[in-house]
Scaffold this motif. Structure first.
Motif, PDB file in Angstrom:
ATOM      1  N   PRO A 263       0.290  -0.948   0.163  1.00 23.01           N
ATOM      2  CA  PRO A 263      -0.006   0.527  -0.181  1.00 23.01           C
ATOM      3  C   PRO A 263       0.713   1.173  -0.061  1.00 23.01           C
ATOM      4  O   PRO A 263       0.284   2.102  -0.883  1.00 23.01           O
ATOM      5  CB  PRO A 263      -0.432  -0.286   1.275  1.00 23.01           C
ATOM      6  N   CYS A 264       1.681   0.928   0.957  1.00 26.86           N
ATOM      7  CA  CYS A 264       2.503   2.364   1.054  1.00 26.86           C
ATOM      8  C   CYS A 264       3.205   3.150  -0.157  1.00 26.86           C
ATOM      9  O   CYS A 264       3.400   4.455  -1.041  1.00 26.86           O
ATOM     10  CB  CYS A 264       3.988   2.112   2.029  1.00 26.86           C
ATOM     11  N   LEU A 265       3.555   1.479  -1.092  1.00 31.07           N
ATOM     12  CA  LEU A 265       4.556   1.951  -2.328  1.00 31.07           C
ATOM     13  C   LEU A 265       2.918   2.722  -3.479  1.00 31.07           C
ATOM     14  O   LEU A 265       3.792   2.913  -4.340  1.00 31.07           O
ATOM     15  CB  LEU A 265       5.381   1.068  -3.181  1.00 31.07           C
ATOM     16  N   ASP A 303      11.648   0.068  -0.095  1.00 31.76           N
ATOM     17  CA  ASP A 303      10.478   0.663   0.723  1.00 31.76           C
ATOM     18  C   ASP A 303      10.098   1.737   1.155  1.00 31.76           C
ATOM     19  O   ASP A 303       8.823   2.459   1.434  1.00 31.76           O
ATOM     20  CB  ASP A 303      10.723  -0.066   2.802  1.00 31.76           C
ATOM     21  N   ASP A 304      11.621   2.575   0.887  1.00 30.71           N
ATOM     22  CA  ASP A 304      11.021   4.217   1.480  1.00 30.71           C
ATOM     23  C   ASP A 304      10.557   5.042  -0.774  1.00 30.71           C
ATOM     24  O   ASP A 304      10.587   6.520  -0.641  1.00 30.71           O
ATOM     25  CB  ASP A 304      12.219   5.425   1.220  1.00 30.71           C
ATOM     26  N   GLY A 305      10.418   3.869  -1.336  1.00 23.75           N
ATOM     27  CA  GLY A 305      10.232   4.613  -2.367  1.00 23.75           C
ATOM     28  C   GLY A 305      10.940   5.081  -4.064  1.00 23.75           C
ATOM     29  O   GLY A 305      10.981   4.957  -4.861  1.00 23.75           O
ATOM     30  N   SER A 306      12.006   4.557  -3.001  1.00 25.80           N
ATOM     31  CA  SER A 306      14.003   4.928  -3.847  1.00 25.80           C
ATOM     32  C   SER A 306      13.542   3.743  -5.120  1.00 25.80           C
ATOM     33  O   SER A 306      13.519   2.234  -4.372  1.00 25.80           O
ATOM     34  CB  SER A 306      14.700   5.676  -3.455  1.00 25.80           C
ATOM     35  N   ILE A 307      14.255   4.011  -6.086  1.00 24.36           N
ATOM     36  CA  ILE A 307      14.535   3.051  -7.316  1.00 24.36           C
ATOM     37  C   ILE A 307      16.657   2.285  -6.942  1.00 24.36           C
ATOM     38  O   ILE A 307      17.073   3.021  -6.815  1.00 24.36           O
ATOM     39  CB  ILE A 307      14.370   3.384  -8.331  1.00 24.36           C
TER      40      ILE A 307
END
Length: 555
Positions: A263-265, A303-307
């Motif tokens: 969900p957070c991503l 997890d933090d949305g970084s690639i």
């Protein structure tokens, strides 16, 4: 490019295998035209002819793909490189080559451990706190094992296959010879640039075989994006890296098709997709270095949305001149200036024949009108790039390999962005980025830098031109000066004269033998045991010569 048949003889078994596989997949006519069938033994040649019927149900592209898959890892890699060249290779074949898969079994884990120990000069227990013998992933050039360093850090160990360098070099040598034979005996294949394709592939695969290069590429990306939290670059451990061993941080992230379950991503999907496109454009157009294979398997979302990008074996390079030309092309296209676009493309590309300027400009105007003014959400950049490549192919413009790699990478990037965010539109990121590049281009400090560089070039030219003229005049004034004149198209004439002179000589010998043996037969001398066989043999030679002339169609 000269041919060297001894290379085929040196690798006779592999040469016969290549010829057999080509025949097996319906390319017997090519094998015969380039003379590769002579490396097959008679029994195998007869046996293979029976299998040609089985290939007729397959399309041309499928037969090409199956041929590369059967020929093994080097040819699979070659096919994957060819799939990046739609400007040279027909689209149906490009589409099939893009499906090439590396189906190779893992090599023995004990061999992998021995390779690491030999490369690092220590036992596996001294190098790592733990080492998993079961490989995590397997490829045609190497395989990956998970391990832990003595300090507890999780790493992956990429190990090159034993003897793969020897096998690749052998196949490269044969591919060079095949390209030379195809260029010599199949004139219609010249449009595909066999020599150029092989040279490009040779550079690519040798770069992939050297894991130290890959380690340097990862470190370069780390420096380029230092301070940019949207990209995470895995840490490389240089003390553990060698040409055949690469040790880097193990990444535990989500594949692009898994973010729907996080969900957070999922909430950040738009930002993640846009960041991926922005990072790629920045690396390519600002730093001149880009990831050449950004397919979904080479992305991980943290997890933090970084690639995080994986597998830096295939890297594209754009020098400053090419980047400037691409920006100029973008501006000229936006202004609908098709003649300016043609001049830029002639700077970027190699022409295979004379360009019909009027025809090119008409096609390019049609291309611009097709996409100009469309709302951004309806603009399919992948289709637009394919149409652009189609124009290059139609007008026989041969692009640099890295430029075609860039086009393929952008098409892959668009597909990955849509996987992350179904509403993703790459153009929404491209247009603002190019506007930023244009603003930077005309900044006073940037303009001053360009003026300074151009002045230096002009100053060097003003200094060097008189010296070059003086050197040329000195050479001309020498008594031993000479001019080299290259006359093309003489090979065919020389071959024909050689063949004709051989036939004349054989004809004269046969005629004189027949005449001499006839006179001996007519005489009363007891020479029948000698003259009759000569007469018969000469007659057969004469018939064979006449048959050869008729068969060649050049009576």
């Amino acid at each position: 490019m000269d041919t060297h048949p001894l290379k085929f003889l040196k690798n006779l078994r592999r040469t016969g295998e290549i010829a057999a596989i080509l025949i097996n997949h319906g390319f017997g006519d090519v094998v015969e035209r380039i003379g590769l069938n002579k490396y097959l033994n008679w029994g195998r040649r007869k046996l293979l002819k029976k299998t040609e019927e089985e290939t007729r149900t397959l399309t041309r592209g499928e037969r090409v793909r199956l041929t590369f898959e059967t020929l093994g890892p080097t040819f699979i890699k070659f096919g994957q490189v060819l799939s990046t060249r739609p400007d040279l290779i027909p689209q149906d074949i490009v589409d099939e080559l893009a499906l090439l898969q590396e189906r190779v079994p893992p090599f023995d884990s004990q061999v992998a451990i021995q390779t690491v120990e030999k490369a690092l000069g220590q036992t596996i227990d001294d190098c790592f706190g733990s080492f998993e013998s079961e490989p995590l992933a397997t490829g045609s050039l190497g395989q990956v094992h998970c391990a832990r360093l003595p300090d507890g850090s999780e790493v992956i160990v990429k190990i090159r296959r034993p003897r793969v360098v020897r096998d690749v070099e052998r196949d490269l040598s044969l591919i060079h010879e095949l390209a030379a034979l195809i260029k010599k005996h199949v004139p219609e294949a010249e449009v595909f640039d066999p020599d150029g394709l092989v040279r490009n592939f040779e550079r690519t695969i040798r770069r992939e075989l050297n894991y130290l290069r890959e380690a340097r590429s990862i470190e370069d990306f780390d420096r380029m994006f230092d301070g940019d939290a949207s990209l995470y670059v895995p840490q490389v451990y240089p003390d553990y890296c060698r040409e055949n061993v690469l040790v880097m941080e193990r990444i535990r992230g989500y594949r692009v098709d898994q973010i729907f379950d996080v969900p957070c991503l999922w909430e950040k999907r738009r930002q993640i997709a846009n960041n991926g496109a922005r990072l790629f454009l920045k690396s390519a157009f600002e730093n001149g270095m880009f990831h050449g294979d950004p397919h979904p398997g080479n992305f991980r979302i943290l997890d933090d949305g970084s690639i995080c990008l994986l597998d830096f074996g295939m890297i594209g390079i754009l020098d400053e001149q090419m980047r400037e030309s691409l920006v100029d092309l973008f501006i000229a296209t936006a202004r609908k200036d098709s003649r300016r676009c043609l001049r830029i493309m002639l700077q970027l590309c190699e022409t295979m024949n004379d360009i019909d300027e009027r025809h090119f400009c008409a096609d390019y105007r049609e291309f611009i009108d097709k996409y100009y003014g469309l709302p951004l959400d309806r603009l399919d950049i992948a289709k637009m790039l394919r149409d652009f490549v189609s124009i290059l192919s139609t007008h026989r413009l041969r692009c640099p390999g890295d430029l075609m790699l860039l086009i393929r990478a952008i098409i892959h990037l668009d597909a990955v962005g849509r996987k992350i965010n179904p509403e993703f539109t790459l153009v929404e990121v491209v247009v603002p980025h190019f506007k930023k590049i244009l603003r930077d281009r005309y900044r006073p400090d940037h303009l001053w830098e360009r003026v300074r560089e151009e002045a230096q070039i002009l100053g060097r030219a003003a200094h060097e031109i008189p010296l070059e003229i003086a050197t040329a005049l000195k050479k001309y004034n020498r008594e031993d000066s000479s001019f080299k004149v290259k006359v093309t198209g003489m090979d065919y004439m020389v071959n024909e004269l050689d063949r004709s002179s051989n036939r004349i000589v054989v004809g004269l010998i046969v005629a004189s033998s027949i005449l001499a043996s006839s006179l001996l037969v007519r005489s009363d001398a007891a020479t029948d045991w000698f003259s009759v066989p000569i007469y018969i043999m000469s007659s057969f030679l004469g018939i064979w010569l006449i048959y050869g002339i008729f068969r060649s169609g050049r009576l």
